[in-house]
Write a protein that holds these residues in place. Structure first.
Motif, PDB file in Angstrom:
ATOM      1  N   ALA A   3     -79.543  10.984 -18.970  1.00  0.00           N
ATOM      2  CA  ALA A   3     -79.642   9.994 -20.043  1.00  0.00           C
ATOM      3  C   ALA A   3     -79.878   8.596 -19.480  1.00  0.00           C
ATOM      4  O   ALA A   3     -80.672   7.820 -20.029  1.00  0.00           O
ATOM      5  N   ILE A  50     -83.500   8.130 -18.506  1.00  0.00           N
ATOM      6  CA  ILE A  50     -84.322   7.928 -19.706  1.00  0.00           C
ATOM      7  C   ILE A  50     -84.120   6.520 -20.255  1.00  0.00           C
ATOM      8  O   ILE A  50     -85.082   5.840 -20.649  1.00  0.00           O
ATOM      9  N   GLN A  51     -82.883   6.051 -20.274  1.00  0.00           N
ATOM     10  CA  GLN A  51     -82.602   4.708 -20.786  1.00  0.00           C
ATOM     11  C   GLN A  51     -83.264   3.632 -19.936  1.00  0.00           C
ATOM     12  O   GLN A  51     -83.688   2.594 -20.452  1.00  0.00           O
ATOM     13  N   ARG A 107     -87.189   4.124 -20.569  1.00  0.00           N
ATOM     14  CA  ARG A 107     -87.373   3.805 -21.984  1.00  0.00           C
ATOM     15  C   ARG A 107     -88.736   4.230 -22.533  1.00  0.00           C
ATOM     16  O   ARG A 107     -89.477   3.431 -23.116  1.00  0.00           O
ATOM     17  N   GLN A 163     -78.515  13.318 -28.053  1.00  0.00           N
ATOM     18  CA  GLN A 163     -78.761  11.974 -28.576  1.00  0.00           C
ATOM     19  C   GLN A 163     -77.441  11.241 -28.831  1.00  0.00           C
ATOM     20  O   GLN A 163     -77.224  10.128 -28.355  1.00  0.00           O
ATOM     21  N   LEU A 182     -77.629   9.814 -24.988  1.00  0.00           N
ATOM     22  CA  LEU A 182     -78.661   8.783 -25.101  1.00  0.00           C
ATOM     23  C   LEU A 182     -78.172   7.572 -25.882  1.00  0.00           C
ATOM     24  O   LEU A 182     -78.597   6.441 -25.616  1.00  0.00           O
TER      25      LEU A 182
END
Length: 396
Positions: free
Chosen positions: A57, A60-61, A64, A84, A88
């Motif tokens: 996560a 991914i953050q 972006r 999610q 996330l």
């Protein structure tokens, strides 16, 4: 990529309204969010704080992406929702939460027993993963999911889970070297007739980006290894890659049918981005020569910018082994595999249509001196043996 989140592409808010944004960030990430028993991933993601999903996560953050494919996410819609909510949507250090209002997840061929002896061991089902439509210990293992900040046109999604390999003209069907007959590893008749091309699935997921439709074409071809002299996985990998090469070419797609029985591929003017772990390096590894070039050399695919990283080059030099003899530029590597064989490879791709300009691109693989390096690390990996690959493209 030094010490902070990457600057995101210009973004109009993710509601599909107003003028199209100048750039959209598309990404693919084999995140290794697979587990070895059905329901295990869902149980893990139902609560926050599990280390590996937290690390995934955070990556991914920091990158972006607005539109993301996750490979190796076990098929479990509730688990995707929990990823999610519990991962996330939770900040990690100075990495802000990221929200994907639109998601798509569907069944995978993995772990679904075919009833046939696909591996020619002498008995159907003696090792179910090998005799399934795609390798897996339970249905949906190693699946995939799409996450988007822009609306998905769910009514127009096409899936190709059931497309039969034999129905591809000129298919590279594997040959049993112990017989004189050609292309007969899968016995002609009911066994061959049952064999599905996709080891997981192929999806055409249309995404509405401020009134413009971009077809997100996603898949995860089988690794071209774990077989024998018949090369059944290598030939399948080649043709799984070929599927998209034909799908985006109106002159070659008429044979393709989706799971609703509708035939044909994309219209000639359709925008698309092909994404996924293709398990094929242009010059190194075990895939059939020319397999990934079916996309890289395609007249409709834009390859003017190749995603790269400083970490790929550094780790290839540090790890040595098979990497020392590789021909591909290690800056383009996206997977950290065994140093003895096959070494690190470029396996993961995000490839837009030729008329969609690539503004920027990268692979999230920081240098070992970077504060973010612990997110990728070295074996045993804290996140995945693959790296997130992203591109920023102009949609119109």
């Amino acid at each position: 990529m030094i010490g902070a989140a990457l600057a995101p592409a210009a973004f109009a808010g993710g509601d599909g309204k107003g003028s199209p944004p100048p750039e959209v960030r598309f990404a693919t990430f084999n995140a290794s969010l697979n587990r070895f028993s059905a329901g295990a991933l869902g149980a893990e993601l139902a609560a926050p704080g599990s280390a590996q999903p937290d690390t995934i996560a955070e990556i991914i953050q920091r990158v972006r992406p607005e539109v993301l494919l996750i490979n190796e996410f076990d098929f479990d819609p509730a688990a995707l929702a929990d990823f999610q909510t519990n991962y996330l949507s939770v900040p990690h250090g100075d990495a802000a939460p990221i929200v994907y209002p639109y998601t798509y997840i569907a069944p995978s061929n993995t772990g679904i027993f075919s009833g046939f002896d696909y591996d020619n061991s002498g008995a159907a089902g003696d090792f179910v993963p090998n005799d399934s439509y795609g390798f897996g210990f339970f249905p949906g293992q190693f699946g995939m999911a799409v996450l988007s900040m822009y609306p998905i046109d769910y009514a127009s999604v096409r899936t190709f889970q059931f497309f039969k390999w034999k129905d591809m003209p000129g298919a590279l069907l594997p040959d049993d070297p112990s017989t004189a007959a050609p292309a007969d590893w899968y016995t002609p008749g009911p066994e061959l007739d049952s064999f599905r091309l996709s080891s997981k699935s192929h999806w055409d997921v249309p995404i509405d980006i401020a009134g413009e439709t971009v077809h997100f074409l996603v898949s995860h071809p089988t690794p071209p290894v774990f077989d024998g002299p018949e090369d059944r996985n290598g030939t399948r990998n080649h043709d799984e890659i070929r599927f998209w090469a034909d799908y985006v070419h109106p002159g070659r797609s008429s044979y393709i049918y989706d799971d609703n029985g509708d035939y044909g591929g994309l219209a000639g003017n359709a925008r698309f981005v092909i994404a996924g772990d293709q398990n094929s390096d242009p010059l190194d590894g075990d895939s059939i020569p020319g397999a990934i070039q079916q996309l890289l050399d395609h007249p409709k695919v834009n390859t003017k910018v190749t995603p790269a990283s400083p970490g790929g080059t550094e780790q290839a030099a540090l790890q040595g082994g098979a990497n020392a003899a590789h021909l591909s530029d290690p800056a383009f590597d996206t997977a950290d595999f065994s140093d003895s064989a096959p070494g690190n490879l470029r396996a993961d791709y995000v490839l837009p249509r030729k008329n969609m300009k690539i503004v920027d691109a990268g692979v999230f693989w920081p240098l070992s001196t970077d504060p973010l390096f612990p997110l990728v690390g070295t074996f045993p990996f804290p996140s995945s043996d693959h790296r997130l690959v992203w591109i920023d493209v102009r949609v119109n």
